[in-house]
Design a protein around this motif. Sequence first.
Motif, PDB file in Angstrom:
ATOM      1  N   ASN A   1       7.175  -5.901   1.381  1.00 26.35           N
ATOM      2  CA  ASN A   1       7.639  -7.093   2.098  1.00 26.35           C
ATOM      3  C   ASN A   1       6.491  -7.754   2.861  1.00 26.35           C
ATOM      4  N   ASN A   2       5.670  -6.936   3.502  1.00 24.14           N
ATOM      5  CA  ASN A   2       4.540  -7.485   4.255  1.00 24.14           C
ATOM      6  C   ASN A   2       3.460  -8.027   3.334  1.00 24.14           C
ATOM      7  N   TYR A   3       3.226  -7.354   2.216  1.00 22.77           N
ATOM      8  CA  TYR A   3       2.275  -7.884   1.235  1.00 22.77           C
ATOM      9  C   TYR A   3       2.753  -9.236   0.704  1.00 22.77           C
ATOM     10  N   LEU A   4       4.054  -9.339   0.423  1.00 20.81           N
ATOM     11  CA  LEU A   4       4.611 -10.601  -0.064  1.00 20.81           C
ATOM     12  C   LEU A   4       4.419 -11.719   0.960  1.00 20.81           C
ATOM     13  N   GLU A   5       4.638 -11.408   2.216  1.00 21.86           N
ATOM     14  CA  GLU A   5       4.440 -12.406   3.271  1.00 21.86           C
ATOM     15  C   GLU A   5       2.987 -12.859   3.321  1.00 21.86           C
ATOM     16  N   ALA A   6       2.073 -11.921   3.194  1.00 24.85           N
ATOM     17  CA  ALA A   6       0.644 -12.264   3.202  1.00 24.85           C
ATOM     18  C   ALA A   6       0.282 -13.150   2.016  1.00 24.85           C
ATOM     19  N   VAL A   7       0.795 -12.813   0.842  1.00 23.02           N
ATOM     20  CA  VAL A   7       0.506 -13.597  -0.364  1.00 23.02           C
ATOM     21  C   VAL A   7       1.134 -14.987  -0.259  1.00 23.02           C
TER      22      VAL A   7
ATOM     23  N   LEU B   1      -0.379  -4.610   8.132  1.00 18.39           N
ATOM     24  CA  LEU B   1       0.937  -4.028   8.410  1.00 18.39           C
ATOM     25  C   LEU B   1       1.517  -3.413   7.136  1.00 18.39           C
ATOM     26  N   GLY B   2       1.313  -4.087   6.019  1.00 18.10           N
ATOM     27  CA  GLY B   2       1.737  -3.516   4.741  1.00 18.10           C
ATOM     28  C   GLY B   2       1.037  -2.205   4.452  1.00 18.10           C
ATOM     29  N   ASN B   3      -0.256  -2.156   4.725  1.00 22.20           N
ATOM     30  CA  ASN B   3      -1.013  -0.917   4.512  1.00 22.20           C
ATOM     31  C   ASN B   3      -0.489   0.208   5.394  1.00 22.20           C
ATOM     32  N   ALA B   4      -0.148  -0.133   6.631  1.00 20.73           N
ATOM     33  CA  ALA B   4       0.376   0.890   7.544  1.00 20.73           C
ATOM     34  C   ALA B   4       1.698   1.448   7.024  1.00 20.73           C
ATOM     35  N   TRP B   5       2.594   0.571   6.580  1.00 23.00           N
ATOM     36  CA  TRP B   5       3.869   1.040   6.056  1.00 23.00           C
ATOM     37  C   TRP B   5       3.684   1.838   4.775  1.00 23.00           C
ATOM     38  N   ARG B   6       2.723   1.433   3.957  1.00 24.84           N
ATOM     39  CA  ARG B   6       2.447   2.193   2.722  1.00 24.84           C
ATOM     40  C   ARG B   6       1.989   3.597   3.072  1.00 24.84           C
ATOM     41  N   LYS B   7       1.123   3.713   4.067  1.00 23.59           N
ATOM     42  CA  LYS B   7       0.642   5.037   4.479  1.00 23.59           C
ATOM     43  C   LYS B   7       1.781   5.907   5.011  1.00 23.59           C
ATOM     44  N   LYS B   8       2.802   5.268   5.556  1.00 23.18           N
ATOM     45  CA  LYS B   8       3.974   6.003   6.042  1.00 23.18           C
ATOM     46  C   LYS B   8       4.939   6.338   4.913  1.00 23.18           C
ATOM     47  N   GLY B   9       4.689   5.773   3.720  1.00 21.07           N
ATOM     48  CA  GLY B   9       5.549   6.050   2.586  1.00 21.07           C
ATOM     49  C   GLY B   9       6.725   5.098   2.454  1.00 21.07           C
ATOM     50  N   ASN B  10       6.752   4.043   3.254  1.00 21.86           N
ATOM     51  CA  ASN B  10       7.828   3.070   3.176  1.00 21.86           C
ATOM     52  C   ASN B  10       7.365   1.910   2.297  1.00 21.86           C
ATOM     53  N   TRP B  11       7.585   2.069   1.000  1.00 22.88           N
ATOM     54  CA  TRP B  11       7.099   1.097   0.024  1.00 22.88           C
ATOM     55  C   TRP B  11       7.787  -0.245   0.176  1.00 22.88           C
ATOM     56  N   GLN B  12       9.063  -0.259   0.528  1.00 29.64           N
ATOM     57  CA  GLN B  12       9.789  -1.524   0.658  1.00 29.64           C
ATOM     58  C   GLN B  12       9.193  -2.384   1.768  1.00 29.64           C
ATOM     59  N   LEU B  13       8.979  -1.800   2.936  1.00 26.80           N
ATOM     60  CA  LEU B  13       8.392  -2.575   4.035  1.00 26.80           C
ATOM     61  C   LEU B  13       6.947  -2.956   3.727  1.00 26.80           C
TER      62      LEU B  13
ATOM     63  N   PRO C   1      -6.059 -10.218  -0.092  1.00 26.37           N
ATOM     64  CA  PRO C   1      -6.151  -8.906  -0.743  1.00 26.37           C
ATOM     65  C   PRO C   1      -4.773  -8.252  -0.910  1.00 26.37           C
ATOM     66  N   ALA C   2      -3.790  -8.781  -0.227  1.00 27.02           N
ATOM     67  CA  ALA C   2      -2.433  -8.265  -0.367  1.00 27.02           C
ATOM     68  C   ALA C   2      -1.902  -8.497  -1.778  1.00 27.02           C
ATOM     69  N   LYS C   3      -2.436  -9.487  -2.467  1.00 30.69           N
ATOM     70  CA  LYS C   3      -2.002  -9.751  -3.841  1.00 30.69           C
ATOM     71  C   LYS C   3      -2.287  -8.545  -4.724  1.00 30.69           C
ATOM     72  N   GLN C   4      -3.495  -8.004  -4.620  1.00 31.09           N
ATOM     73  CA  GLN C   4      -3.862  -6.830  -5.412  1.00 31.09           C
ATOM     74  C   GLN C   4      -3.064  -5.606  -4.947  1.00 31.09           C
TER      75      GLN C   4
ATOM     76  N   THR D   1       0.658 -14.789  16.695  1.00 26.09           N
ATOM     77  CA  THR D   1       0.587 -15.417  15.384  1.00 26.09           C
ATOM     78  C   THR D   1       0.094 -14.417  14.355  1.00 26.09           C
ATOM     79  N   MET D   2       0.946 -14.165  13.376  1.00 27.62           N
ATOM     80  CA  MET D   2       0.598 -13.253  12.295  1.00 27.62           C
ATOM     81  C   MET D   2       0.000 -14.063  11.153  1.00 27.62           C
ATOM     82  N   ASP D   3      -1.227 -13.740  10.775  1.00 25.12           N
ATOM     83  CA  ASP D   3      -1.828 -14.391   9.614  1.00 25.12           C
ATOM     84  C   ASP D   3      -1.739 -13.442   8.425  1.00 25.12           C
ATOM     85  N   ASP D   4      -2.230 -13.886   7.282  1.00 26.40           N
ATOM     86  CA  ASP D   4      -2.116 -13.062   6.082  1.00 26.40           C
ATOM     87  C   ASP D   4      -2.827 -11.725   6.235  1.00 26.40           C
ATOM     88  N   GLY D   5      -3.941 -11.705   6.960  1.00 27.07           N
ATOM     89  CA  GLY D   5      -4.680 -10.464   7.159  1.00 27.07           C
ATOM     90  C   GLY D   5      -3.895  -9.439   7.962  1.00 27.07           C
TER      91      GLY D   5
END
Length: 89
Positions: A54-60, A39-51, A67-70, A30-34
Amino acid sequence: MRDRIKALLETGEADEAITLLEGYRCQGGTMDDGLFYLLGNAWRKKGNWQLAMNNYLEAVHMNPESPAKQALEMANEILAFYNKDMYNQ
């Protein structure tokens, strides 16, 4: 698991964090918003802004106060600033 993911991201091991989170999700975890936020942070660190976004949007979507909103707002601002179309003129 959340603490392990955070530790991996702090030490720059985004690939490992992504592997763990995606594996967890594929196994029916079960994936919760956290977790979507991490996962969004991990993809951002990899430079994949789209993914990342997408994960931040799912969290929001799951929790409008996540915190994904910010993070999503900051990602949008960064991408708007570095509008790649401007470089092609």
